[in-house]
Write an enzyme that holds these catalytic residues in place. Structure first.
Site, PDB file in Angstrom:
ATOM      1  N   HIS A 184     -40.077  19.005   3.084  1.00 36.61           N
ATOM      2  CA  HIS A 184     -40.176  20.513   2.228  1.00 36.61           C
ATOM      3  C   HIS A 184     -39.915  21.163   3.805  1.00 36.61           C
ATOM      4  CE1 HIS A 184     -44.146  19.968   5.291  1.00 36.61           C
ATOM      5  NE2 HIS A 184     -43.923  21.235   5.120  1.00 36.61           N
ATOM      6  N   ASP A 211     -41.277  12.482   3.456  1.00 37.73           N
ATOM      7  CA  ASP A 211     -41.499  14.001   4.246  1.00 37.73           C
ATOM      8  C   ASP A 211     -40.570  13.537   5.154  1.00 37.73           C
ATOM      9  OD1 ASP A 211     -41.564  16.601   3.853  1.00 37.73           O
ATOM     10  OD2 ASP A 211     -43.229  16.292   4.367  1.00 37.73           O
ATOM     11  N   GLY A 242     -46.695  26.594   8.720  1.00 37.19           N
ATOM     12  CA  GLY A 242     -46.513  26.739  10.129  1.00 37.19           C
ATOM     13  C   GLY A 242     -46.398  25.105  11.028  1.00 37.19           C
ATOM     14  N   SER A 302     -45.844  22.230  10.535  1.00 39.64           N
ATOM     15  CA  SER A 302     -45.569  21.222   9.400  1.00 39.64           C
ATOM     16  C   SER A 302     -44.001  21.133   9.609  1.00 39.64           C
ATOM     17  CB  SER A 302     -44.118  22.043   7.860  1.00 39.64           C
ATOM     18  OG  SER A 302     -45.749  22.052   7.373  1.00 39.64           O
ATOM     19  N   SER A 360     -47.156  16.621   7.942  1.00 42.23           N
ATOM     20  CA  SER A 360     -46.765  16.532   6.516  1.00 42.23           C
ATOM     21  C   SER A 360     -47.487  17.666   5.557  1.00 42.23           C
ATOM     22  CB  SER A 360     -46.524  15.302   5.474  1.00 42.23           C
ATOM     23  OG  SER A 360     -46.510  15.803   4.210  1.00 42.23           O
TER      24      SER A 360
END
Length: 371
Positions: free
Chosen positions: A215, A243, A323, A325, A340
């Site tokens: 993502h 993801d 941030g 992720s 995720s």
């Protein structure tokens, strides 16, 4: 502070020295755990140093036992998890005639009402249903023998979904929060940027690049490092459904088998990707909230983000914020997955899901870089 790749560029002597020491002394015993991991587990679970080492030792054994125990259980396998009270892996069985063979591997046994294969088929049927926003996700729960659905906002549409799910699977319901992904806008000093204005965190180094969350950016999106220099482009990216993403590195960047401890603990060497069982301790490294630890809560969970459902995720009690992720989830010295999304924050607490790293490696034909 910098990501694994950036820190390697800025502090090459420190990282190279550690790697050289390992490579130059093959006969030297590999340290049980990276420096700083034991204090981190102490802090996360309120343990003494001796108790933390004992738990890490037990979890290492449980992870090694899980595969043979599952094989010994055969079709009666109903799921497994690490029990911190006994310090052993627990395997649920639908047929106790397999119990002796399973216990011979070092695991404990308990009774399962349904096999893992039955629950996986039931969950797959629920995966085929369109879920409303009031449903956070669902997973197989070997303890109850059901597909457990998490609801964040009750309503008629949720009731209708639960009725449809109940028609195709044994369903139980719990309340919970709505998960969101953890990408963020530009903030100074961040690890890497996508198309110049979105920040995420590097997951793990692989030969030729690194893996992160899908993502964060689509295939072809440009990637720059913490210092603004070009790293490369997303070569592959999937979201939703999965993801996951892969970014080959160039422009003077290189890869190392290290996860940043951000000063909370020492930087952690990555030595493999053996999957930790449910109940095991796990830690996360990310560019916003840095280093936090918790436990593995569940596997094979479907997370219903606003952008769409993501399947086969692993749920943890570790907090995260925008941030983080794409950042690393690691258990001991074994890579587990990339961050995720989730709910909550690192001030009041929350839960976070990760995309398992072994699935990413298999999907893209990548090889994890290890020490």
């Amino acid at each position: 502070m910098r990501t694994t790749l950036a820190r390697a560029a800025a502090s090459g002597a420190l990282v190279a020295g550690a790697l050289t020491a390992v490579a130059a002394s093959p006969a030297t015993a590999v340290p049980a755990y990276s420096t700083g991991l034991v204090p981190a587990v102490q802090q996360a679970f309120g343990l003494t140093a001796e108790q933390a080492v004992a738990r890490l030792d037990q979890e290492r054994v449980a992870a090694a036992v899980e595969g043979p125990a599952k094989a010994a259980a055969g079709s009666s396998y109903g799921g497994s998890w690490f029990d911190p009270r006994s310090g052993r892996l627990v395997v649920a069985l639908t047929d106790q005639s397999a119990a002796a063979a399973v216990r011979a591997t070092g695991a404990e046994t308990t009774t399962a009402t349904r096999s893992a294969a039955e629950l996986d088929r039931a969950k797959a049927a629920v995966d085929g249903l369109a879920a409303p926003a009031g449903v956070s996700g669902w997973r197989t729960d070997p303890r109850s023998g059901t597909v457990e659905v998490t609801v964040n906002t009750p309503g008629a549409d949720v009731d209708a979904f639960l009725a449809r799910a109940g028609a195709v699977a044994p369903v139980s319901v719990r309340s919970g929060q709505k998960p969101t992904t953890f990408a963020a806008g530009t903030v100074g000093g961040d690890p890497y940027y996508i198309n110049g204005n979105v920040r995420c965190s590097i997951g793990f180094s692989v030969h030729g690049g690194f893996v992160s969350a899908g993502h964060c950016g689509g295939a072809g999106a440009s990637v720059t490092g913490w210092d603004g220099s070009r790293i490369g482009n997303f070569a592959a990216s999937q979201f939703p459904g999965d993801d996951m993403a892969y970014v080959p590195v160039g422009g003077g960047w290189w890869t190392v088998p290290v996860v940043l401890g951000w000063g909370a603990v020492s930087d952690q060497l990555v030595r493999g990707s053996n999957e930790a069982p449910v109940g095991a301790s796990i830690c996360r490294s990310g560019s916003t909230t840095h280093w936090h630890c918790g436990t593995v809560l569940a596997k094979n969970e479907t997370v219903n983000y606003s952008q769409g459902a993501v399947y086969q995720m692993t749920k943890t009690s570790v907090c995260a914020e925008p941030g983080d992720s794409g950042g690393s989830f690691i258990s001991g010295d074994q890579a587990q997955g990339v961050t995720s999304g989730g709910w909550g924050n690192c001030s009041s607490g929350g839960e976070t899901w990760y995309q398992p790293v072994n699935e990413i490696l298999g999907r893209y034909g990548l090889t994890l870089q290890t020490a």
